[in-house]
Enzyme design. Structure first.
Site, PDB file in Angstrom:
ATOM      1  N   GLY A  73       0.810  -1.213   0.000  1.00  0.00           N
ATOM      2  CA  GLY A  73       0.000   0.000   0.000  1.00  0.00           C
ATOM      3  C   GLY A  73       0.841   1.260   0.000  1.00  0.00           C
ATOM      4  N   GLN A 181      -7.614  -0.190   3.390  1.00  0.00           N
ATOM      5  CA  GLN A 181      -8.433  -0.762   4.467  1.00  0.00           C
ATOM      6  C   GLN A 181      -9.803  -1.220   3.994  1.00  0.00           C
ATOM      7  OE1 GLN A 181      -7.668  -1.670   7.423  1.00  0.00           O
ATOM      8  NE2 GLN A 181      -5.713  -0.656   7.744  1.00  0.00           N
ATOM      9  N   CYS A 324       3.062   7.421  23.366  1.00  0.00           N
ATOM     10  CA  CYS A 324       3.784   8.122  24.423  1.00  0.00           C
ATOM     11  C   CYS A 324       5.095   8.654  23.846  1.00  0.00           C
ATOM     12  CB  CYS A 324       4.061   7.151  25.564  1.00  0.00           C
ATOM     13  SG  CYS A 324       4.701   7.985  27.005  1.00  0.00           S
TER      14      CYS A 324
HETATM   15  C1  LIG Z   1      -5.056   3.225   5.058  1.00  0.00           C
HETATM   16  C2  LIG Z   1      -3.718   2.607   4.804  1.00  0.00           C
HETATM   17  N1  LIG Z   1      -3.019   2.959   3.730  1.00  0.00           N
HETATM   18  C3  LIG Z   1      -1.809   2.453   3.444  1.00  0.00           C
HETATM   19  C4  LIG Z   1      -1.231   1.520   4.277  1.00  0.00           C
HETATM   20  C5  LIG Z   1       0.141   1.005   3.958  1.00  0.00           C
HETATM   21  O1  LIG Z   1       0.107  -0.279   3.421  1.00  0.00           O
HETATM   22  P1  LIG Z   1       1.407  -1.212   3.449  1.00  0.00           P
HETATM   23  O2  LIG Z   1       1.572  -1.639   4.858  1.00  0.00           O
HETATM   24  O3  LIG Z   1       1.045  -2.342   2.535  1.00  0.00           O
HETATM   25  O4  LIG Z   1       2.534  -0.416   2.931  1.00  0.00           O
HETATM   26  C6  LIG Z   1      -1.916   1.103   5.421  1.00  0.00           C
HETATM   27  C7  LIG Z   1      -1.290   0.165   6.361  1.00  0.00           C
HETATM   28  O5  LIG Z   1      -1.431   0.307   7.572  1.00  0.00           O
HETATM   29  C8  LIG Z   1      -3.195   1.664   5.693  1.00  0.00           C
HETATM   30  O6  LIG Z   1      -3.895   1.313   6.769  1.00  0.00           O
END
Ligand SMILES: Cc1ncc(COP(=O)(O)O)c(C=O)c1O
Length: 377
Positions: A73, A181, A324
């Protein structure tokens, strides 16, 4: 004695589905060749990659040529943003996005700002939704891209993508959505959404880490992030992994029915009802009450610190909405953008359910919470 392990962090990552493992085994056994090689070793590898591309395309309702495999992603999001920026020859390059995006959108935008891009960060309401009228007002003559996430990873709020994409189309501006997501949880057909670019992340979808895809509508030109030989139609250099492509393809087949989501959302609602029942007004729901991913429950234990609540639970894997830093509790930028007050936001815990979640697990977490928190209702 430690209790059973309970996994409620499916928005962070999912286990690899057994069916996905099976196609990966097959790909490992018979597709070691280079998919670009025309001989007997390369041909089956190419067939596996192209079959997978078709499977991803079927889930998105697009042509296979629109699917570019990426490492995940983050790369797909970087490709959309930087590809649009470097692919444009305009003197002024303006991008519109939102204040609740994943860091893989936020930090590339900040990077592009350092290279002279102008970024508009759209605000959200208390549920985490943007107002399409704000988007309309933000558009300028030199807007080169609009990027609005489909569903938020922390609170699950779903954005009005169809309305936003229609506004972008009226102005002839390419529209990207980060659907990392939402794919596999709610419908994500590109023509229904009206999007030009859409991000997928395999490991949110019961495929392994290290594979994702960017859908690119025919006619949209992006400068590649990775230059090299002409892989992926010249859009992303690097020898394709038949193994990982096959995994994503099979995961998309499994995801297409969305059949498990009714069960998952019923469990999620039962979870929230039980928390409200026991803890009354000392718990608050973060995110939109209805326009939300079916698996996501982000709940604040008011006056508590989310990490402390989680630490008191035995074997429960979930996430918090605050971190934190140097002894101070800081709210996540998403909760901050939503205007969640600090005493509420610091108690946020994100429970995200998935295919493996059972009613017994939910009941066990509710029982554990009842043991460690004062009952108020
Ligand atoms: C909304 C969203 N976009 C992009 C990503 C990134 O994806 P990746 O972990 O495959 O790089 C995530 C991962 O947490 C995500 O939740």
């Amino acid at each position: 004695m430690s209790m059973a392990q309970i996994y409620l962090d499916y928005n962070a990552s999912t286990p690899i589905a057994p069916e996905v493992v099976a196609v990966m085994r097959d790909a490992m056994d018979r597709a070691f060749g280079n998919p670009s090689s025309p001989h007997w070793a390369g041909v089956p590898a190419r067939q596996i990659v192209e079959k997978a591309r078709g499977q991803v395309a079927d889930l998105l309702g697009c042509a296979p040529e629109g699917v570019v495999f990426t490492s995940g992603g983050s790369e797909a999001n970087n490709f959309a943003l930087k590809g649009a920026f470097f692919g444009s020859t305009r003197a002024r390059r303006h991008i519109v996005t939102t204040r609740v995006e994943h860091p893989s959108i936020v930090t590339p935008c900040q990077f592009l700002e350092r290279l002279s891009a102008e970024i508009t960060w759209l605000p959200v309401d208390g549920t985490g939704r943007i107002d399409p009228d704000d988007l309309r007002r933000a558009i300028a003559a030199d807007t080169i891209l609009i990027s609005v996430m489909h569903a938020n990873n922390e609170v699950g709020t779903i954005q009005p993508i169809e309305d936003c994409a229609a506004i972008a189309r009226e102005h002839g501006i390419p529209f990207h959505t980060d659907a990392a997501q939402s794919v596999g949880k709610i419908p994500t057909r590109v023509d229904v959404l009206g999007v030009d670019l859409l991000t997928i992340a395999g490991h949110k979808l019961y495929a392994p880490k290290g594979i994702g895809a960017l859908y690119v509508r025919n006619g949209i030109t992006l400068e590649p992030l990775i230059h090299g030989a002409g892989h992926e139609g010249g859009r992303r250099a690097g020898t394709e992994s038949a193994l990982l492509a096959a995994a994503l393809g099979e995961a998309c087949v499994l995801a297409s029915a969305l059949s498990d989501m009714k069960r998952v959302s019923a469990l999620r609602d039962r979870f929230w009802a039980a928390l409200r029942d026991r803890f009354g007004n000392t718990v608050a729901l973060n995110g939109h009450p209805k326009l939300r991913l079916p698996n996501t429950l982000n709940v604040s234990f008011i006056g508590r610190i989310g990490a402390d609540v989680l630490a008191e639970l035995d074997g429960v894997a979930a996430s918090t909405g605050s971190a934190c830093h140097a002894g101070r509790i800081e709210l996540s930028p998403v909760l901050e953008a939503m205007g969640v007050p600090p005493e509420v936001g610091m108690g946020a815990v994100r429970f995200s359910l998935g295919r493996g979640t059972t009613a017994e697990e939910i009941d066990s977490v509710v029982a554990q919470l009842s043991n460690v928190l004062p009952r108020t209702a």
